[in-house]
Design a protein around this motif. Structure first.
Motif, short mmCIF file in Angstrom:
data_model
loop_
_atom_site.label_atom_id
_atom_site.label_comp_id
_atom_site.label_asym_id
_atom_site.label_seq_id
_atom_site.Cartn_x
_atom_site.Cartn_y
_atom_site.Cartn_z
N TYR A 25 12.91 68.85 28.27
CA TYR A 25 12.36 67.99 29.33
C TYR A 25 12.64 66.50 29.12
O TYR A 25 12.97 65.81 30.08
N PRO A 26 12.53 65.95 27.91
CA PRO A 26 12.82 64.52 27.76
C PRO A 26 14.25 64.16 28.20
O PRO A 26 14.47 63.09 28.77
N ALA A 27 15.20 65.04 27.96
CA ALA A 27 16.57 64.77 28.39
C ALA A 27 16.68 64.75 29.91
O ALA A 27 17.49 64.01 30.48
N VAL A 28 15.86 65.54 30.59
CA VAL A 28 15.87 65.56 32.05
C VAL A 28 15.36 64.23 32.60
O VAL A 28 15.86 63.73 33.60
N VAL A 29 14.38 63.66 31.94
CA VAL A 29 13.87 62.36 32.39
C VAL A 29 14.97 61.31 32.29
O VAL A 29 15.16 60.50 33.19
N ASP A 30 15.72 61.33 31.19
CA ASP A 30 16.85 60.41 31.05
C ASP A 30 17.86 60.61 32.17
O ASP A 30 18.35 59.65 32.77
N LEU A 31 18.18 61.86 32.46
CA LEU A 31 19.10 62.19 33.55
C LEU A 31 18.55 61.70 34.88
O LEU A 31 19.27 61.09 35.69
N ALA A 32 17.28 61.93 35.13
CA ALA A 32 16.67 61.52 36.40
C ALA A 32 16.70 60.00 36.56
O ALA A 32 16.93 59.50 37.67
N GLU A 33 16.47 59.28 35.49
CA GLU A 33 16.50 57.82 35.57
C GLU A 33 17.87 57.32 36.00
O GLU A 33 17.98 56.31 36.67
N ARG A 34 18.91 58.03 35.64
CA ARG A 34 20.28 57.63 36.00
C ARG A 34 20.70 58.12 37.37
O ARG A 34 21.55 57.50 38.00
N THR A 35 20.16 59.25 37.83
CA THR A 35 20.73 59.89 39.02
C THR A 35 19.80 59.99 40.23
O THR A 35 20.27 60.33 41.31
N LEU A 36 18.51 59.70 40.07
CA LEU A 36 17.62 59.75 41.24
C LEU A 36 17.87 58.54 42.13
O LEU A 36 18.03 57.42 41.65
N ALA A 37 17.86 58.78 43.43
CA ALA A 37 17.96 57.69 44.40
C ALA A 37 16.66 56.88 44.36
O ALA A 37 15.62 57.39 43.94
N PRO A 38 16.71 55.63 44.78
CA PRO A 38 15.45 54.86 44.88
C PRO A 38 14.45 55.63 45.74
O PRO A 38 14.79 56.11 46.83
N GLY A 39 13.25 55.80 45.24
CA GLY A 39 12.23 56.57 45.95
C GLY A 39 12.35 58.06 45.74
O GLY A 39 11.58 58.84 46.29
#
Length: 72
Positions: A25-39
């Motif tokens: 799960y911590p790696a997913v948060v890192d991925l999400a920080e890079r790839t999630l659109a604003p909002g």
């Protein structure tokens, strides 16, 4: 390996639903920080891990510890 596949994809994503091995799960948060659109929204399945994330007992195990780290 879902995380390896996700790392090879490009965003931005409006939504990421995570239901991989809990210690990752911590790696997913890192991925999400890079790839999630604003909002964008990150949804983590089993965020409370049957109550083990908030349990006072230090013997939570690696899955609960990973989820707890992400939650904190």
């Amino acid at each position: 390996d879902a995380l390896a596949v996700a790392e090879s994809l490009t965003g931005p994503w409006d939504l990421i639903f995570c239901d991989i091995d809990k210690p990752e799960y911590p790696a997913v948060v890192d991925l999400a920080e890079r790839t999630l659109a604003p909002g964008g929204v990150l949804i983590l399945d089993d965020a409370l891990w049957h109550g083990n994330v908030a349990a006072p007992d230090p013997e939570r195990g690696p899955a609960a510890e990973a989820i707890r780290a992400v939650t904190e």
